[in-house]
Design a protein around this motif. Sequence first.
Motif, PDB file in Angstrom:
ATOM      1  N   UNK A   2       0.828  -1.206   0.000  1.00  0.00           N
ATOM      2  CA  UNK A   2       0.000   0.000   0.000  1.00  0.00           C
ATOM      3  C   UNK A   2       0.865   1.259   0.000  1.00  0.00           C
ATOM      4  N   UNK A   3       1.945   1.230   0.771  1.00  0.00           N
ATOM      5  CA  UNK A   3       2.847   2.385   0.788  1.00  0.00           C
ATOM      6  C   UNK A   3       3.530   2.572  -0.560  1.00  0.00           C
ATOM      7  N   UNK A   4       3.819   1.487  -1.253  1.00  0.00           N
ATOM      8  CA  UNK A   4       4.408   1.610  -2.593  1.00  0.00           C
ATOM      9  C   UNK A   4       3.443   2.310  -3.548  1.00  0.00           C
ATOM     10  N   UNK A   5       2.158   2.005  -3.408  1.00  0.00           N
ATOM     11  CA  UNK A   5       1.164   2.662  -4.267  1.00  0.00           C
ATOM     12  C   UNK A   5       1.133   4.167  -3.982  1.00  0.00           C
ATOM     13  N   UNK A   6       1.188   4.540  -2.697  1.00  0.00           N
ATOM     14  CA  UNK A   6       1.195   5.964  -2.348  1.00  0.00           C
ATOM     15  C   UNK A   6       2.452   6.655  -2.868  1.00  0.00           C
ATOM     16  N   UNK A   7       3.575   5.996  -2.768  1.00  0.00           N
ATOM     17  CA  UNK A   7       4.815   6.598  -3.270  1.00  0.00           C
ATOM     18  C   UNK A   7       4.750   6.821  -4.777  1.00  0.00           C
ATOM     19  N   UNK A   8       4.118   5.908  -5.492  1.00  0.00           N
ATOM     20  CA  UNK A   8       3.979   6.095  -6.942  1.00  0.00           C
ATOM     21  C   UNK A   8       3.111   7.326  -7.247  1.00  0.00           C
ATOM     22  N   UNK A   9       2.057   7.525  -6.459  1.00  0.00           N
ATOM     23  CA  UNK A   9       1.212   8.702  -6.661  1.00  0.00           C
ATOM     24  C   UNK A   9       1.993   9.989  -6.392  1.00  0.00           C
ATOM     25  N   UNK A  10       2.762   9.986  -5.291  1.00  0.00           N
ATOM     26  CA  UNK A  10       3.547  11.182  -4.978  1.00  0.00           C
ATOM     27  C   UNK A  10       4.596  11.449  -6.047  1.00  0.00           C
ATOM     28  N   UNK A  35       4.724  18.032  -1.245  1.00  0.00           N
ATOM     29  CA  UNK A  35       4.529  16.659  -1.755  1.00  0.00           C
ATOM     30  C   UNK A  35       5.737  15.802  -1.416  1.00  0.00           C
ATOM     31  N   UNK A  36       6.927  16.367  -1.535  1.00  0.00           N
ATOM     32  CA  UNK A  36       8.134  15.615  -1.198  1.00  0.00           C
ATOM     33  C   UNK A  36       8.164  15.250   0.284  1.00  0.00           C
ATOM     34  N   UNK A  37       7.679  16.165   1.145  1.00  0.00           N
ATOM     35  CA  UNK A  37       7.666  15.877   2.582  1.00  0.00           C
ATOM     36  C   UNK A  37       6.730  14.708   2.893  1.00  0.00           C
ATOM     37  N   UNK A  38       5.545  14.718   2.262  1.00  0.00           N
ATOM     38  CA  UNK A  38       4.626  13.595   2.493  1.00  0.00           C
ATOM     39  C   UNK A  38       5.217  12.294   1.947  1.00  0.00           C
ATOM     40  N   UNK A  52       8.824  24.513  -5.982  1.00  0.00           N
ATOM     41  CA  UNK A  52       8.275  25.552  -5.121  1.00  0.00           C
ATOM     42  C   UNK A  52       7.700  24.939  -3.864  1.00  0.00           C
ATOM     43  N   UNK A  53       6.919  25.715  -3.145  1.00  0.00           N
ATOM     44  CA  UNK A  53       6.350  25.207  -1.890  1.00  0.00           C
ATOM     45  C   UNK A  53       5.450  23.992  -2.082  1.00  0.00           C
ATOM     46  N   UNK A  54       4.663  23.976  -3.174  1.00  0.00           N
ATOM     47  CA  UNK A  54       3.764  22.836  -3.407  1.00  0.00           C
ATOM     48  C   UNK A  54       4.560  21.547  -3.622  1.00  0.00           C
ATOM     49  N   UNK A  55       5.600  21.639  -4.411  1.00  0.00           N
ATOM     50  CA  UNK A  55       6.418  20.443  -4.662  1.00  0.00           C
ATOM     51  C   UNK A  55       7.131  19.989  -3.399  1.00  0.00           C
TER      52      UNK A  55
END
Length: 235
Positions: free
Chosen positions: A37-45, A61-64, A55-58
């Motif tokens: 499941x974590x691999x799926x989330x990493x692919x989305x990020x 996303x990198x922090x998450x 920028x701040x948005x990127x």
Amino acid sequence: MKRVFGAKKNTEPPPSIQDASDRINKRGDSVEDKIKKLDVELCKYREQIKKTRPGPAQEAVKARAMRVLKQKKMYEGQRDMLYNQTFNLDQVSFAAEGLKDAQQTMTALKSANKELKGMMKTVKLQDIDNMQDEMMDLMDVSSEIQETLGRSYNIPDGLDEDDLMGELDALEADMGNETETDGMPSYLQPDKETDFDNELNFPSVPIGGTGAPSGRVQAEDEFGLPAVPRASLRG
């Protein structure tokens, strides 16, 4: 007494190696599902990081993504630890099964050894040797009997090649003295037919017809047979 000393608690039997291994494998499968499941989330990020500009948005996303990656590493460490425990349990189980097999093998060997000892008491090597000697003697006697029964009678011995040639010359001389007809010896010629009638001299059958004596004519009935004379009736 139970009020004073208390009742004895029913203790559960300790878990077997197989039970412990199954429980650890179940936990390992659960951790493996979380890692997927974590691999799926990493692919989305990862896709979001590619689409967003720096920028701040990127950075958010990198922090998450970094937080999810740390969880994944933690679960992978737990999974590896569980796999190591399963490996150790498998080794212990294999050793225990080997000892059980060795114990069963020893029991089977002891039983077979006991049976062999009992069988060896009834079978003696000296008896086998004596039986073999008796069989050899019987076979020799049987061969002598067969040779005796197959012996020929009144057959001259000591014939050699000179005797053979002399016998053949004598036969050739005898055949030369025979009268030959059509190139065949007389003893090979067929017998002549014999007129048995002339030898027996049977009288010839008369040709003339047989009937009633001459001078007497016998009456015939309507069927051509001799008529039966009728007796005279007197009134």
